[in-house]
Design an enzyme around this catalytic site. Structure first.
Site, PDB file in Angstrom:
ATOM      1  N   CYS A  11       0.868  -1.172   0.000  1.00  0.00           N
ATOM      2  CA  CYS A  11       0.000   0.000   0.000  1.00  0.00           C
ATOM      3  C   CYS A  11       0.910   1.229   0.000  1.00  0.00           C
ATOM      4  O   CYS A  11       2.129   1.095   0.085  1.00  0.00           O
ATOM      5  CB  CYS A  11      -1.009  -0.004   1.147  1.00  0.00           C
ATOM      6  SG  CYS A  11      -0.338   0.177   2.809  1.00  0.00           S
ATOM      7  N   CYS A  85      -5.090   1.104  -3.598  1.00  0.00           N
ATOM      8  CA  CYS A  85      -4.682   2.502  -3.497  1.00  0.00           C
ATOM      9  C   CYS A  85      -3.976   2.980  -4.754  1.00  0.00           C
ATOM     10  O   CYS A  85      -3.230   3.948  -4.725  1.00  0.00           O
ATOM     11  CB  CYS A  85      -3.820   2.704  -2.255  1.00  0.00           C
ATOM     12  SG  CYS A  85      -2.524   1.483  -2.067  1.00  0.00           S
ATOM     13  N   CYS A  89       2.905  -2.030  -9.348  1.00  0.00           N
ATOM     14  CA  CYS A  89       4.091  -2.822  -9.022  1.00  0.00           C
ATOM     15  C   CYS A  89       4.783  -3.199 -10.311  1.00  0.00           C
ATOM     16  O   CYS A  89       4.128  -3.356 -11.334  1.00  0.00           O
ATOM     17  CB  CYS A  89       3.693  -4.108  -8.301  1.00  0.00           C
ATOM     18  SG  CYS A  89       3.118  -3.843  -6.644  1.00  0.00           S
TER      19      CYS A  89
END
Length: 137
Positions: A11, A85, A89
């Site tokens: 996050c 959120c 990645c």
């Protein structure tokens, strides 16, 4: 290289949702799973309301510290779970990517964090059954 599955929870601040998820997975799966958590913009400390909410269920995350998300952390993980959120990645072949849309506990009191904690637990329990079910004798 370990033969047990590894999970990375991500996050933004690595101060609430990802810390609670990592703690639940460690608590519920024990040594059957490698657990990591990180954030793209780590906070200074774990959210006190998250610490309190987890303490209520007997899990101490007070000594945890937010960690920066690294490419290596993703590479070393079999499953990468972002916490709703908008984090992106690095994507590597052979990895499993999930996004768990969860309310952000930042700035919330413990009353608002409890339902987030409980929802994370449910999702972690399902994840364990998928990646590291208990072996029966």
């Amino acid at each position: 290289m370990s033969d047990k599955p590894s999970v990375l929870f991500v996050c933004v601040h690595n101060a609430g949702r990802s810390q609670m998820a990592a703690a639940w997975l460690t608590h519920l799966a024990g040594d059957r799973v490698e657990v990591r958590s990180a954030g793209s913009n780590p906070g200074d400390a774990v959210n006190p309301a998250a610490v309190e909410a987890m303490a209520e269920v007997g899990i101490d995350i007070s000594a945890e510290t937010p960690k920066i998300l690294t490419v290596d952390a993703v590479k070393e993980s079999d499953v990468c779970i972002t916490m709703g959120c908008g984090d992106t990645c690095p994507v590597f072949p052979g990895k499993r990517y999930l996004d768990w849309t969860l309310d952000d506990p930042a700035g919330q009191g413990v009353d608002a964090v409890r339902p987030i904690r409980d929802e994370i637990k449910k999702r972690v329990e399902v994840l364990i059954q998928e990646i590291a079910p208990e072996k029966t004798a």
